[in-house]
Design an enzyme around this catalytic site. Sequence first.
Site, PDB file in Angstrom:
ATOM      1  CG  ASP A 126      -2.125   3.770  -3.632  1.00  0.00           C
ATOM      2  OD1 ASP A 126      -1.698   3.603  -2.052  1.00  0.00           O
ATOM      3  OD2 ASP A 126      -3.152   4.454  -3.635  1.00  0.00           O
ATOM      4  CB  CYS A 172      -0.767   5.510  11.811  1.00  0.00           C
ATOM      5  SG  CYS A 172      -1.908   6.028  10.776  1.00  0.00           S
ATOM      6  CG  ASP A 179       2.139   1.811   6.174  1.00  0.00           C
ATOM      7  OD1 ASP A 179       1.623   1.508   7.432  1.00  0.00           O
ATOM      8  OD2 ASP A 179       2.290   2.812   5.773  1.00  0.00           O
ATOM      9  CB  CYS A 216      -0.637   0.037   1.173  1.00  0.00           C
ATOM     10  SG  CYS A 216      -1.908  -1.623   1.339  1.00  0.00           S
ATOM     11  CG  ASN A 272       7.664  10.644   2.038  1.00  0.00           C
ATOM     12  OD1 ASN A 272       8.095  11.022   1.093  1.00  0.00           O
ATOM     13  ND2 ASN A 272       7.171  11.523   2.715  1.00  0.00           N
ATOM     14  CE  LYS A 273       4.105   2.425   2.784  1.00  0.00           C
ATOM     15  NZ  LYS A 273       3.188   3.662   2.302  1.00  0.00           N
ATOM     16  CB  ALA A 311       0.099   6.400  -2.591  1.00  0.00           C
ATOM     17  N   PRO A 312       1.839   7.713  -0.129  1.00  0.00           N
ATOM     18  CG  PRO A 312       2.552   9.590   1.124  1.00  0.00           C
ATOM     19  CD  PRO A 312       1.935   7.869   1.521  1.00  0.00           C
TER      20      PRO A 312
END
Length: 477
Positions: A267, A368, A314, A243, A248-249, A245-246
């Site tokens: 995504d 999160c 994630d 998963c 950075n990971k 987007a966005p």
Amino acid sequence: MALYATAASVLAGVESRRGSIKGLVYASSFQNVKQLYALVCETQRYSSVLDAVITSAGLLRAEKKLRPHLAKVLVYELLLGKGFKGGSGGRWKPLLDRHQARLKAELARLKVHRGVSKNEDLLQVESKPGPASQVPRFVRVNTLKTCCDDAVDYFKRQGFSYQGRASSLEDLRALKGKCFLLDPLLPELLVFPAQTDLHDHPLYQAGHLILQDKPRACSACQASCLPAVLLAPPPGSHVIDACAAPGNKTSHLAALLKNQGKIFAFDLDAGRLASMATLLARAGVSCCELAEEDFLAISPSDQRYRQVQYILLDPSCSGSGMATRRLEEPGAGTPSKARLQALAGFQRRALCHALTFPSLQRLVYSTCSLCQEENEDVVRDALQHNSGTFRLVPVLPSWPHRGLGTFPGAECCLRASPETTLTGGFFVAVLERVEVPSSVPRAEAPAPPPEAAPRRKRRRRAAAPGAPPRTEQEGKP
């Protein structure tokens, strides 16, 4: 319209000269002195609150021609004053209309952080910010474009004071002014004081820095850092970012791979993928293949993924650990039982699906969320579904906040909160495939499907009764 421009000029004079507001106002030639005086006084009174809201909303980054003091006066009138009704606001009203929702959301977030419900109460707790507002600014050095030493030297030349590697959370709490540290646990992660804004910094604009939280977050400017480090794929590996987007990971995974190997990033949102492609290009990522597909619809037996040994999962979650998500999605802070069940069901399916990839060796599951239903319960169910095949891996033994003890081994998982770890709220679990012990007879190890072995070798085995089949490890490409 002239009122706001004049008020901005007066406010600039007050803040730059530290003079009397009253003296400056009455020295002006503006006809409505009382109205001007009241506007300047109130804007000055809420100055630090307005600065925080304007910075968080990115107003000056988006509207580069807007002067800071004028922005402060306009935002005061919009959020705390009489508002813009009828023809008031003039040519600035359309500009504020574009940012109104974001500005109001940031003001609401500030109230949540400081534990108040009224605007006036923000003044009373100005010197007592909440735990979430004290979370430092974590900045990852993008090793695809530079190195940590060069980034540190650049900041030092700009007048920042480098304090070396932090030894404890207390070092991070003590950060002030233009001081910064190296994170005590994670490499290439710089730590600046809370509220440090580096969006206009040349190293960020060039893709040399990635602004992100230490654990993870759900906003576009932040993303996972710890999950990618714990996944730890070596250069040359094939990795799935389920998963993505966005992005950075994903860029962090590419840096760990040194752009050697392959990242399959999925995504379903085309717009988010387009933004992600821009981010990855700026970060210098060249080993990633983006796909507008549902990860659950991807076949583990597809030959494209036969070498995938690492998966970062994630998934969508309630966001109950993140203040921004709670404000932007009504009900996210206290999700209903029905919503939790729906989210946990999706997360459980995604995790169980990921564990079916035949060459998978290591997986990181992160959210999160603070809810047990989305964290420990999902991991427990997936492990039970794959009993004896995967296990939880103990990671970061010095991490102070562990998983809830709802099942044996849950303490291997990581949890976090602003109070305990100076991060947003999050959960991470690391799963690894259980290796077949060397003491177990080879005949007891799982055999690959018949089509995985050449026909001639199958005939040879048939001709030799008692010959053990190849183990799963031996049958991998």
